[in-house]
Write an enzyme that holds these catalytic residues in place. Structure first.
Site, PDB file in Angstrom:
ATOM      1  N   THR A   1     -74.840  -0.604  11.561  1.00 50.44           N
ATOM      2  CA  THR A   1     -73.506  -0.048  11.299  1.00 50.44           C
ATOM      3  C   THR A   1     -73.078  -0.218   9.838  1.00 50.44           C
ATOM      4  O   THR A   1     -72.026   0.280   9.446  1.00 50.44           O
ATOM      5  CB  THR A   1     -72.457  -0.749  12.187  1.00 50.44           C
ATOM      6  OG1 THR A   1     -72.625  -2.164  12.007  1.00 50.44           O
ATOM      7  CG2 THR A   1     -72.621  -0.394  13.647  1.00 50.44           C
TER       8      THR A   1
ATOM      9  N   CYS B   1     -81.342  -4.990  -5.621  1.00 53.59           N
ATOM     10  CA  CYS B   1     -81.193  -3.569  -5.989  1.00 53.59           C
ATOM     11  C   CYS B   1     -81.314  -3.308  -7.498  1.00 53.59           C
ATOM     12  O   CYS B   1     -82.007  -2.371  -7.910  1.00 53.59           O
ATOM     13  CB  CYS B   1     -79.880  -3.028  -5.446  1.00 53.59           C
ATOM     14  SG  CYS B   1     -78.456  -4.009  -5.917  1.00 53.59           S
TER      15      CYS B   1
ATOM     16  N   HIS C   1     -75.824   2.203  -9.476  1.00 47.72           N
ATOM     17  CA  HIS C   1     -75.825   1.200 -10.544  1.00 47.72           C
ATOM     18  C   HIS C   1     -76.501   1.789 -11.786  1.00 47.72           C
ATOM     19  O   HIS C   1     -77.474   2.544 -11.664  1.00 47.72           O
ATOM     20  CB  HIS C   1     -76.639  -0.033 -10.138  1.00 47.72           C
ATOM     21  CG  HIS C   1     -76.013  -0.869  -9.055  1.00 47.72           C
ATOM     22  ND1 HIS C   1     -74.757  -0.650  -8.550  1.00 47.72           N
ATOM     23  CD2 HIS C   1     -76.507  -1.951  -8.378  1.00 47.72           C
ATOM     24  CE1 HIS C   1     -74.490  -1.558  -7.628  1.00 47.72           C
ATOM     25  NE2 HIS C   1     -75.531  -2.359  -7.499  1.00 47.72           N
TER      26      HIS C   1
HETATM   27  P1  A2P Z   1     -70.978  -5.075  12.212  1.00 52.68           P
HETATM   28  O1  A2P Z   1     -70.637  -3.683  11.748  1.00 52.68           O
HETATM   29  O2  A2P Z   1     -71.006  -5.168  13.694  1.00 52.68           O
HETATM   30  O3  A2P Z   1     -70.190  -6.144  11.524  1.00 52.68           O
HETATM   31  P2  A2P Z   1     -72.218  -4.214   5.270  1.00 52.68           P
HETATM   32  O4  A2P Z   1     -73.008  -5.059   4.310  1.00 52.68           O
HETATM   33  O5  A2P Z   1     -72.156  -2.773   4.861  1.00 52.68           O
HETATM   34  O6  A2P Z   1     -70.886  -4.797   5.570  1.00 52.68           O
HETATM   35  O7  A2P Z   1     -73.078  -4.228   6.673  1.00 52.68           O
HETATM   36  C1  A2P Z   1     -73.474  -5.423   7.303  1.00 52.68           C
HETATM   37  C2  A2P Z   1     -74.222  -5.099   8.595  1.00 52.68           C
HETATM   38  O8  A2P Z   1     -74.642  -6.338   9.154  1.00 52.68           O
HETATM   39  C3  A2P Z   1     -73.356  -4.428   9.660  1.00 52.68           C
HETATM   40  O9  A2P Z   1     -74.132  -3.569  10.448  1.00 52.68           O
HETATM   41  C4  A2P Z   1     -72.886  -5.621  10.468  1.00 52.68           C
HETATM   42  O10 A2P Z   1     -72.525  -5.305  11.801  1.00 52.68           O
HETATM   43  C5  A2P Z   1     -74.147  -6.446  10.473  1.00 52.68           C
HETATM   44  N1  A2P Z   1     -73.831  -7.834  10.808  1.00 52.68           N
HETATM   45  C6  A2P Z   1     -72.968  -8.673  10.183  1.00 52.68           C
HETATM   46  N2  A2P Z   1     -72.938  -9.876  10.817  1.00 52.68           N
HETATM   47  C7  A2P Z   1     -73.797  -9.780  11.857  1.00 52.68           C
HETATM   48  C8  A2P Z   1     -74.204 -10.675  12.893  1.00 52.68           C
HETATM   49  N3  A2P Z   1     -73.718 -11.913  12.995  1.00 52.68           N
HETATM   50  N4  A2P Z   1     -75.107 -10.228  13.799  1.00 52.68           N
HETATM   51  C9  A2P Z   1     -75.607  -8.987  13.710  1.00 52.68           C
HETATM   52  N5  A2P Z   1     -75.250  -8.082  12.771  1.00 52.68           N
HETATM   53  C10 A2P Z   1     -74.364  -8.475  11.849  1.00 52.68           C
END
Ligand code: A2P
Length: 358
Positions: free
Chosen positions: A20, A139, A252
């Site tokens: 997500t 990156c 970037h």
């Molecule tokens: P979620 O959307 O459910 O929070 P970004 O860096 O763009 O914020 O994305 C971080 C990604 O890592 C998202 O898909 C987020 O899911 C996921 N994520 C963050 N914490 C966890 C966790 N504890 N377990 C699984 N996925 C996670």
């Protein structure tokens, strides 16, 4: 030892961890664009996103909560991780134990001697010695190295001085939203709120990405130093970086100065860049054509220009590069690593050529 060798198949069972997030969504976009051979697809995120639906190639998939058992009995071949270092540290070993090869976007394993750190245009051979985990580099390091490699192969690069101009999306989806909100609030004459960055980003530049270390450099700047050495297998190369956040949404850019063993003329550098994979030369300053975030955003290639001899030092060349750090700096690079694994598997299992054949 090489665990979890990929076997050549028509299509592969794939998992995306962090599906997500900004990089997770770009994974799906690029997998579709490149027609990656997928048999089954599992999408994982945090508990918050459980049940959310995502459409990929006309099929609806449901996001599942990531747990230690997520990979058990799923026969997953490749797991693309982009959910942050803590999640990678905790869950990647479970994915490996269940037989998957993890391509990890976080910094969790990058400097681990057992883990290859790969930019496919630079060190594709390193995917061969993984122990179940392959790391995707930082990156800004990826973007710089795509341009550094053709120069390095021509004449060894000894030192690099680089200043980066990093977009808000590099700090995540919420950070990008914060910049957009600052624009709206400023336009409406309201107070501006700051959460994700140390200062207001709108109408500002912030020379502070990641935490400061004892030597005065930040974590991001030291990633460029350490990861460049590992990827190029060169303990001698020195990279001095100043990493700066700018009020741009995507891509970037980097001002790079390289010191080489032998001089490289701007003409030669241009030729080397033009023949290098993953690079596009945009270098017509008189026509106001040079790489910019608005040029490189959402593109797979990195754009290089402002190529010139440094007038302050010998054997020194300057150039400017701009690349989409969510694509080439993260999602695309990871998918290219997965594609390398597949082409290596196909080569290993290819039928032997006949004696008379070519
Ligand atoms: P979620 O959307 O459910 O929070 P970004 O860096 O763009 O914020 O994305 C971080 C990604 O890592 C998202 O898909 C987020 O899911 C996921 N994520 C963050 N914490 C966890 C966790 N504890 N377990 C699984 N996925 C996670």
């Amino acid at each position: 030892m090489n665990v979890n060798q990929l076997r050549s198949k028509e299509a592969y069972n794939l998992a995306i961890v962090g599906a997500t997030g900004a990089v997770g969504e770009t994974f799906l976009n690029i997998l579709e664009q490149r027609d990656f051979p997928i048999k089954t697809l599992k999408l994982y995120a945090s508990k918050r996103s459980t049940g959310k639906q995502v459409t990929f190639k006309g099929t609806t998939y449901t996001i599942e909560e990531l747990t230690e058992d997520s990979f058990k009995d799923q026969d997953i071949d490749i797991a693309l991780f982009s959910a942050g270092g803590a999640q990678s540290k905790k869950y990647a070993p479970h994915a490996v134990e269940a037989g998957a090869i993890v391509v990890d976007n976080s910094s969790a394993f990058r400097l681990d001697a057992e883990v290859p750190l790969v930019v496919p245009e630079v060190n594709p051979e390193d995917v061969a010695w993984h122990n179940g985990i392959i790391s995707n580099p930082n990156c800004t390091t990826i973007i710089m190295l795509v341009a550094l490699k053709p120069l390095y192969d021509y004449s060894r690069v000894k030192q690099v001085f680089v200043s980066t101009y990093q977009s808000a999306s590099g700090a995540g989806a919420q950070a990008m939203e914060e910049l957009k909100q600052q624009v709206r609030d400023w336009s409406a004459g309201k107070d501006i709120s700051v959460n994700k960055f140390a200062h207001q980003l709108l109408y500002n530049v912030i020379p502070h990405i990641d935490t400061f270390q004892d030597n005065g450099y930040t974590g991001e700047e030291m990633k460029m130093f350490n990861e460049t050495r590992k990827i190029l297998h060169d303990e001698e190369i020195r990279v001095s970086a100043t990493c700066v956040r700018i009020p741009v949404l995507y891509s970037h850019s980097e001002s790079v100065t390289v010191v080489t063993d032998e001089p490289i003329s701007p003409e030669k550098a241009r030729e080397l860049f033009e023949n290098a994979a993953g690079l596009e030369v945009t270098d017509n300053p008189q026509g106001c054509e040079y790489p910019m975030p608005l040029v490189s955003q959402f593109q797979d290639n990195c754009y290089v220009g402002r190529i010139r001899k440094n007038i302050a030092a010998e054997n020194t060349l300057n150039f400017w590069i701009s690349g989409d750090q969510i694509r080439k700096g993260a999602a695309l690079n990871a998918i290219q690593i997965a594609e390398l694994l597949i082409s290596n598997a196909q080569r290993t299992h290819a039928p032997l050529k006949s004696a008379s054949g070519f």
